[in-house]
Motif scaffolding. Structure first.
Motif, PDB file in Angstrom:
ATOM      1  N   HIS A 297      -5.523  39.585  75.692  1.00 12.15           N
ATOM      2  CA  HIS A 297      -4.345  39.667  74.828  1.00 12.15           C
ATOM      3  C   HIS A 297      -4.481  38.838  73.552  1.00 12.15           C
ATOM      4  CE1 HIS A 297      -2.360  41.496  78.288  1.00 12.15           C
ATOM      5  NE2 HIS A 297      -2.743  40.465  79.013  1.00 12.15           N
ATOM      6  N   ARG A 344       0.274  30.296  60.186  1.00 10.38           N
ATOM      7  CA  ARG A 344       1.181  30.889  61.169  1.00 10.38           C
ATOM      8  C   ARG A 344       2.526  30.180  61.172  1.00 10.38           C
ATOM      9  NH1 ARG A 344      -1.630  33.029  66.611  1.00 10.38           N
ATOM     10  NH2 ARG A 344      -3.378  34.177  65.702  1.00 10.38           N
ATOM     11  N   HIS A 356      14.256  37.709  60.302  1.00 12.56           N
ATOM     12  CA  HIS A 356      13.352  38.725  60.812  1.00 12.56           C
ATOM     13  C   HIS A 356      12.537  38.152  61.976  1.00 12.56           C
ATOM     14  CE1 HIS A 356      14.406  41.206  57.430  1.00 12.56           C
ATOM     15  NE2 HIS A 356      13.957  40.289  56.553  1.00 12.56           N
ATOM     16  N   PRO A 357      12.019  39.015  62.819  1.00 17.12           N
ATOM     17  CA  PRO A 357      11.138  38.517  63.885  1.00 17.12           C
ATOM     18  C   PRO A 357       9.830  38.005  63.306  1.00 17.12           C
ATOM     19  CG  PRO A 357      11.159  40.913  63.866  1.00 17.12           C
ATOM     20  CD  PRO A 357      12.224  40.464  62.906  1.00 17.12           C
ATOM     21  N   PRO A 359       5.988  37.658  62.277  1.00 15.07           N
ATOM     22  CA  PRO A 359       4.994  38.708  62.020  1.00 15.07           C
ATOM     23  C   PRO A 359       4.086  38.936  63.217  1.00 15.07           C
ATOM     24  CG  PRO A 359       5.121  37.171  60.181  1.00 15.07           C
ATOM     25  CD  PRO A 359       5.933  36.571  61.289  1.00 15.07           C
ATOM     26  N   GLU A 360       3.525  40.116  63.270  1.00 11.38           N
ATOM     27  CA  GLU A 360       2.701  40.481  64.412  1.00 11.38           C
ATOM     28  C   GLU A 360       1.450  39.612  64.494  1.00 11.38           C
ATOM     29  OE1 GLU A 360       1.758  42.417  67.876  1.00 11.38           O
ATOM     30  OE2 GLU A 360       3.604  42.578  66.687  1.00 11.38           O
ATOM     31  N   ASP A 361       0.872  39.231  63.345  1.00  9.87           N
ATOM     32  CA  ASP A 361      -0.361  38.446  63.379  1.00  9.87           C
ATOM     33  C   ASP A 361      -0.123  37.010  63.824  1.00  9.87           C
ATOM     34  OD1 ASP A 361       1.084  37.753  61.201  1.00  9.87           O
ATOM     35  OD2 ASP A 361      -0.590  37.714  59.787  1.00  9.87           O
ATOM     36  N   THR A 362       1.121  36.540  63.825  1.00  8.32           N
ATOM     37  CA  THR A 362       1.422  35.201  64.316  1.00  8.32           C
ATOM     38  C   THR A 362       1.746  35.191  65.802  1.00  8.32           C
ATOM     39  OG1 THR A 362       3.768  35.394  63.766  1.00  8.32           O
ATOM     40  CG2 THR A 362       2.290  34.554  62.063  1.00  8.32           C
ATOM     41  N   ARG A 363       2.027  36.360  66.355  1.00 11.55           N
ATOM     42  CA  ARG A 363       2.360  36.422  67.788  1.00 11.55           C
ATOM     43  C   ARG A 363       1.137  36.667  68.674  1.00 11.55           C
ATOM     44  NH1 ARG A 363       7.304  40.579  68.141  1.00 11.55           N
ATOM     45  NH2 ARG A 363       6.015  41.657  66.588  1.00 11.55           N
ATOM     46  N   ARG A 364       0.047  37.084  68.085  1.00  3.41           N
ATOM     47  CA  ARG A 364      -1.169  37.279  68.875  1.00  3.41           C
ATOM     48  C   ARG A 364      -1.789  35.915  69.180  1.00  3.41           C
ATOM     49  NH1 ARG A 364      -4.710  41.146  70.417  1.00  3.41           N
ATOM     50  NH2 ARG A 364      -6.931  40.618  70.507  1.00  3.41           N
ATOM     51  N   ASN A 403       1.463  29.571  68.515  1.00  2.64           N
ATOM     52  CA  ASN A 403       0.795  30.378  69.543  1.00  2.64           C
ATOM     53  C   ASN A 403      -0.719  30.151  69.510  1.00  2.64           C
ATOM     54  OD1 ASN A 403       0.915  32.033  71.720  1.00  2.64           O
ATOM     55  ND2 ASN A 403       1.604  33.849  70.630  1.00  2.64           N
TER      56      ASN A 403
END
Length: 530
Positions: A297, A344, A356-357, A359-364, A403
């Protein structure tokens, strides 16, 4: 003169004989069941007759006359009483049935001679620790009664103690770790070395329960574990320590084994891990296991200070951002990791302020794995460069919010060279290999409830997550698949978990594997040209 052939036994003859034997055996079993009461009564009459004959033989000759007269009088009275012979026959049959029953050997109550001597020796060894001269009625005294202090005990086939409950006086300082350690060391020596003992102190009841722990399984290979995102299996422990089990594959078999699960991510209370051990204890094995689970993941950056190339098989794989074995590459990768952590944090903060939620690159998830980082510290100091451990301050301090997870593995000999930030922010701890009680308490922050042994298999140790209990740990076998000493089964198990190999821009990755790069269409080149 021609010989006549011998008569051949028909093939059906053996079948008929077997069927006849089976019928005879069945008939004998049925007859035994039907005649079982008669057989029991006959056996009882024989035993009663033997007992009467023995009693008659043991009676002196001058007393046989009165005894014979007494028996005759009883027979005469029974014969004259109404229904006397019938009642006498019923009584004789009942006595014969009772005497003719199948008797099982009585189980031995209490310990035998060798076990009693072992318990006495254990009691005498505890006297100096559990007694004081001021006690008017001491529970422990030389030559005292050991039965009062050992209410429960069990032994194995070799006569060694497997479980024992020990009562001790109320004035014993069972709340002090030093006092407990002395008793545990003594019990370990007297009960038999080479085994792991679990000590459960009941301070309210003034009792100590000592149990011999079975060895943890060492044949667990690397595989996909049934876990949620953010959960990492460090290894496996005793069933009594955790309330969860994982289904594992053992070749063609499947078992449920209790795991030690480490939770990472934004809501984790122990976002970073520190692994300590001796050379060859399995610290690199644990890092390889964590890397394979993290690649499901997230992305991984590996810094190998040992320089042995044990992580070269991960180079070029999808999700593996870098595998560095040199000082320059390690510094560059750690600088990028610190910058990425700051990026991040800034991106997540801006998104949160805008409603806003993230970003996707900070949740990986981003994993930074360092094997023997103190080796780079010595090289950096000799070369006048910055210590790589100093670049870990930002990922360690703000990694949970960004993360980013940091995993560090090193040896006991280099423990003094670890930075303060690394010691402070790695609240998940693992110790592998043989270690003293002092070393375990220094790294884990608390002593284990078991006795460490001198010889353990690779990957065997203890784990503690934050302020939780200390667990016994066995790391799953995750060897280097490029190592010649690795078995084929373990090599295939590791290679099956690897993500696909990515293709660099220049196509070197595919060329190394002997595969030609796919040609780029002419239309794409024309479209990209200015």
């Amino acid at each position: 003169m021609a010989r006549r052939p011998l008569p051949r036994i028909l093939s059906t003859g053996s079948a008929q004989i077997a069927r006849s034997r089976e019928l005879a055996r069945t008939a004998a079993d049925s007859a035994t069941d039907v005649l079982h009461p008669l057989i029991t009564i006959t056996r009882g009459l024989r035993r009663l007759a033997a007992a009467g004959r023995r009693r008659w033989t043991e009676t002196p000759k001058d007393k046989r006359g009165p005894l014979l007269f007494l028996v005759s009088s009883v027979v005469l009275v029974v014969a004259l009483v109404p229904y006397g012979p019938l009642l006498a026959a019923i009584v004789v049959m009942a006595a014969a049935a009772w005497q003719g029953r199948e008797r099982k050997p009585a189980a031995q109550e209490g310990p035998d001679t060798s076990q009693t001597e072992r318990l006495k020796s254990l009691y005498e060894a505890l006297v100096p620790y559990f007694s004081t001269p001021e006690d008017p009625a001491p529970l422990y005294a030389h030559g005292g009664e050991w039965e009062k202090v050992f209410p429960t005990y069990e032994f194995d086939e070799s006569g060694r103690v497997t479980e024992i409950v020990i009562r001790y006086p109320a004035y014993f300082p069972d709340g002090e770790s030093e006092a407990r350690a002395r008793i545990e060391q003594l019990l370990h020596a007297k009960s038999g070395r080479g085994r792991e003992y679990h000590f459960a102190w009941d301070e309210e009841g003034n009792q100590l329960t000592v149990t011999v722990l079975p060895p943890l399984p060492t044949d667990i290979a690397a595989q996909r574990f049934v876990t949620a995102p953010g959960e990492t299996v460090l290894g496996f422990t005793d069933p009594s320590q955790v309330q969860r089990t994982l289904p594992l594959t053992y070749g063609a078999d499947r078992r449920d084994v209790p795991p030690v699960v480490w939770r990472t991510g934004v809501r984790s209370t122990e976002p970073h891990l520190l692994v300590m051990g001796q050379p060859g204890s399995g610290t690199s094995t644990l890092l390889r296991s964590v890397a394979l689970q993290a690649l499901q993941h997230g992305d991984v950056v590996i810094v190998d200070g040992g320089g042995t190339g044990e992580y070269a098989w991960l180079t070029g794989r999808d999700g593996v951002l870098a595998v560095e074995c040199g000082l320059a590459g390690a510094l560059a990768s750690l600088e990028w990791a610190a910058t990425e952590t700051e990026r991040r944090l800034i991106a997540a903060n801006r998104a949160r302020q805008a409603g806003h939620p993230p970003p996707e690159d900070t949740r990986r998830p981003l994993w930074i794995l360092l094997d023997h980082p103190t080796a780079f510290s010595h090289l950096a100091a000799a070369d006048g460069r910055k210590d790589p451990q100093a670049l870990l301050q930002v990922p360690l301090r703000h990694g949970r919010a960004a993360n980013v997870t940091v995993v560090v593995a090193d040896q006991f000999d280099n423990a003094d060279a670890l930075s303060d930030a690394l010691r402070q922010h790695t609240r998940a701890r693992v110790v592998l290999g043989p270690a003293t009680t002092g070393q375990l308490e220094t790294v884990l922050g608390a002593p284990p409830h078991t006795t460490p042994v001198a010889h353990v298999p690779p990957g065997r140790g203890y784990a503690r997550l934050g302020s939780g209990p200390v667990h016994r740990l066995q790391v799953p076998s995750t060897p280097d698949p490029y190592d010649d000493a690795t078995s084929d089964a373990d090599r295939q198990a590791v290679l099956a978990l690897l993500p696909p190999r990515t293709t660099p821009a220049d196509g070197e990755g595919l060329a190394a594997e002997g595969v030609e790069a796919e040609p780029v269409p002419v239309e794409a080149v024309v479209a990209e040209s200015p």
